[in-house]
Design an enzyme around this catalytic site. Structure first.
Site, PDB file in Angstrom:
ATOM      1  N   HIS A 179       0.819  -1.196   0.000  1.00  0.00           N
ATOM      2  CA  HIS A 179       0.000   0.000   0.000  1.00  0.00           C
ATOM      3  C   HIS A 179       0.858   1.253   0.000  1.00  0.00           C
ATOM      4  O   HIS A 179       2.035   1.227   0.355  1.00  0.00           O
ATOM      5  CB  HIS A 179      -0.947   0.018   1.203  1.00  0.00           C
ATOM      6  CG  HIS A 179      -0.243  -0.077   2.524  1.00  0.00           C
ATOM      7  ND1 HIS A 179       0.054  -1.280   3.127  1.00  0.00           N
ATOM      8  CD2 HIS A 179       0.226   0.878   3.364  1.00  0.00           C
ATOM      9  CE1 HIS A 179       0.665  -1.065   4.275  1.00  0.00           C
ATOM     10  NE2 HIS A 179       0.789   0.243   4.447  1.00  0.00           N
ATOM     11  N   CYS A 186       1.456   2.501  12.396  1.00  0.00           N
ATOM     12  CA  CYS A 186       2.481   2.219  11.397  1.00  0.00           C
ATOM     13  C   CYS A 186       2.694   3.480  10.565  1.00  0.00           C
ATOM     14  O   CYS A 186       1.883   4.402  10.627  1.00  0.00           O
ATOM     15  CB  CYS A 186       2.098   1.037  10.509  1.00  0.00           C
ATOM     16  SG  CYS A 186       0.776   1.381   9.329  1.00  0.00           S
TER      17      CYS A 186
END
Length: 620
Positions: free
Chosen positions: A67, A173
């Site tokens: 991603h 993250c």
């Protein structure tokens, strides 16, 4: 917004042709481009690969979620790919990945889009859902499976177990799209199974969700912080805090919960600053602040240093208009590299150290202190002192002015902290720090210049070995930072040993996988090919997977090889004016480039032979 608004038939590939990690990223990215999702295919792929370089998105259980959030994306979307044979995606469990969900989010993605993407990540933690995705025979069936799962989650209430034991957690993250929520769901699911009360705060792209209150933290027996980026830490002062990478919460939730319940974690002491950060492996304190400065300074050092090194190709004095070898391009390169990029190096170092300690109010005093150090001849060491001085000084100012009336809150960060921070830092640097540190720098430079060959070889042995001990950890960074300081002081020999020592571990292991194929698994041999590139470009971290798999044999082997390479560079009287670059800067070393290559090759061969002869054959 529903996931099926983002994942459509035109972005689904039921039988992916790809056979490698790079190929599946390319195939899915092209699928998104053909669907009109991307502005710039190349830029999007670069953003995905940059995210992979931080940590693999192959989370295990056959799933990978590459991603990126970037301006190269025109609209939020998801691409799905399925590989029945499986692809080696460097997954956390070491097994092939079969299901690939590529998430594309634009920089301006709103919360509804981001929440939908986060929901997809959470759904993939359900083994029954994954099984249905794997068996879907048509695109329509796949979309139907996802719609059913979304509908079920909307009506399924989340109930906390009745338990006297309670823990809290934070997950985060760098991108804040996938791993943040998968880690949260893994912890919640395992806690429910263990009958443990848990509350998990997520720090994702759409902001902080399920934020922990003071009461939540007070009632908890311990805190789990699974994060690869900054989170607010000061609120946990006095609590046992277990700090780990976000991926560890996805793969080992039960172990983390058990450690938290047993309070097998250090009590967080805090530092007085409002915000603290946590990084991979839970590094805090001096090292964290130093690395915040070094990491932000590094682009100036690398870019400026290589430009300076290129200018030397025209002649050592080609930048000097009064020298017969003068060349205008050499002067331009030197002006850009040394006069501008290097001039900012120490102020940036100090500014970001101070910012790490005291948040934004520390930045301006740190920058000014670093600028004074640079102009006063205090160099790299003076910049370090300026950063820590300014940071802790601003922390003190925050405490000193915290009782001011609420009406003054708005002027503290724009007037009080910068005024007093810059004033006091400047005075201390000018009248206390600069002169003694300049004298110390001059003394160190003189001492290094006066060392005999034997002592230089010993220094190279130590510096080269330090680069391999923890492969990018505190000891490695300490040696690298020392090398930068020596470049700044005009002594290029130590950094030549440091770069050679940093190149040897991945190169030596790559060579070992080529020479001793029976001693390595197929996955390790494939990783060895990548190590050739990582070693050649001075990325020591390429050796980490091998060291983690077999530390007893690998770590001593790479330390010995790196130490020998470092010692040989000193013996061969090599100097390196560029701080980074690997093979690309070897042509501009001071001394013989061929001898420098020889030193690196000898170290790599020693490592390869030690590993190859020491390891046992594997049965695949």
């Amino acid at each position: 917004m529903k996931i099926t608004d983002l994942l459509t038939e035109e972005t689904i590939v039921l039988e992916a042709k790809a056979r490698t990690k790079e190929e599946i990223i390319d195939e899915l990215a092209q699928t998104l481009e053909q669907a009109g999702v991307l502005h710039d295919l190349k830029a999007f792929k670069e953003a995905v690969l940059l995210r992979e370089a931080q940590s693999t998105t192959g989370i295990g259980d056959g799933i990978a979620i590459p991603h990126a959030k970037t301006s190269a994306v025109a609209r939020p979307a998801v691409a799905f790919g399925r590989s029945n044979p499986g692809i080696d995606y460097d997954a956390l469990d070491g097994k092939p990945s079969h299901l690939f969900f590529m998430i594309a989010a634009p920089d301006g993605a709103d919360h509804t889009h981001l929440e939908a993407l986060a929901r997809l990540s959470s759904m993939l933690m359900d083994a029954a859902f994954r099984s249905r995705v794997e068996s879907a025979s048509t695109k329509e069936e796949l979309l139907s499976v996802i719609k059913e799962k979304e509908a079920a989650e909307e009506i399924e209430p989340e109930t906390a177990p009745a338990s006297a034991k309670k823990i809290v957690a934070v997950t985060a993250c760098p991108t804040g799209i996938a791993h943040t929520y998968m880690a949260a769901d893994a912890l919640k699911a395992k806690a429910k199974e263990m009958n443990i009360d848990i509350k998990v705060e997520t720090n994702g792209s759409s902001g902080v969700k399920n934020e922990l209150t003071a009461k939540d933290i007070e009632e908890a027996s311990a805190v789990i912080v699974a994060a690869d980026k900054q989170v607010e830490m000061e609120r946990f002062r006095g609590k046992p805090v277990l700090q780990v990478p976000v991926a560890q919460a996805i793969r080992q939730p039960e172990r983390l919960i058990e450690q938290a319940l047993k309070q097998e974690a250090p009590v967080y002491q805090g530092s007085g600053a409002k915000l603290e950060s946590t990084h991979v492996k839970g590094r805090t304190g001096f090292y964290k602040h130093l690395m915040n400065g070094v990491s932000n300074m590094l682009p100036f050092v690398v870019g400026g240093g290589i430009l300076i090194a290129i200018s030397f190709l025209f002649g050592i004095k080609a930048f000097d208009p009064n020298d017969p070898s003068f060349h205008p391009l050499a002067k331009a390169l030197m002006d850009i590299g040394s006069g501008n990029a290097f001039a900012l190096m120490i102020p940036v170092l100090a500014g970001f150290i101070a910012m790490s300690i005291a948040d934004r109010p520390g930045f301006a005093p740190g920058m000014v202190g670093g600028f004074i150090a640079a102009n006063g001849g205090a160099g790299f060491l003076g910049g370090l002192i300026a950063g820590f001085l300014a940071g802790y000084l601003v922390v003190g100012l925050k405490k000193a002015f915290h009782k001011l009336p609420a009406a003054f809150e708005g002027i503290k960060p724009v007037l009080i902290y910068p005024l007093f921070g810059i004033l006091i830092t400047g005075f201390i640097m000018l009248y206390v720090i600069v002169d003694p540190v300049k004298a110390l720098n001059d003394g160190m430079k003189h001492w290094l210049s006066s060392l005999g060959t034997g002592n230089l070889v010993l220094l190279g042995l130590i510096l080269g070995g330090m680069m391999a001990i923890d492969m990018g950890g505190p000891i490695n960074k300490a040696a690298f930072t020392f090398g930068l300081a020596m470049i700044d002081a005009g002594n290029y020999a130590p950094h030549a040993a440091i770069m050679a020592g940093g190149m040897v571990p991945p190169l030596g292991l790559a060579l070992a996988t080529t020479l001793f194929k029976r001693k390595f698994t197929k996955a390790e041999r494939e990783a060895g090919k990548t190590c050739y590139i990582m070693g050649a470009t001075f990325i020591t971290e390429g050796a980490i997977p091998f060291a983690a798999a077999d530390p007893v044999r690998v770590i001593p082997s790479i330390i010995v090889g790196s130490a020998i390479a470092g010692a040989l560079t000193m013996l061969f009287k090599i100097g390196l004016p560029a701080p980074h670059g690997g093979i690309f800067v070897i042509p501009i070393v001071k001394g013989s480039p061929w001898l420098y290559i020889l030193a690196i090759l000898i170290g790599s061969i020693v490592t390869a032979l030690m590993v190859g002869l020491w390891k046992k054959e594997v049965k695949e």
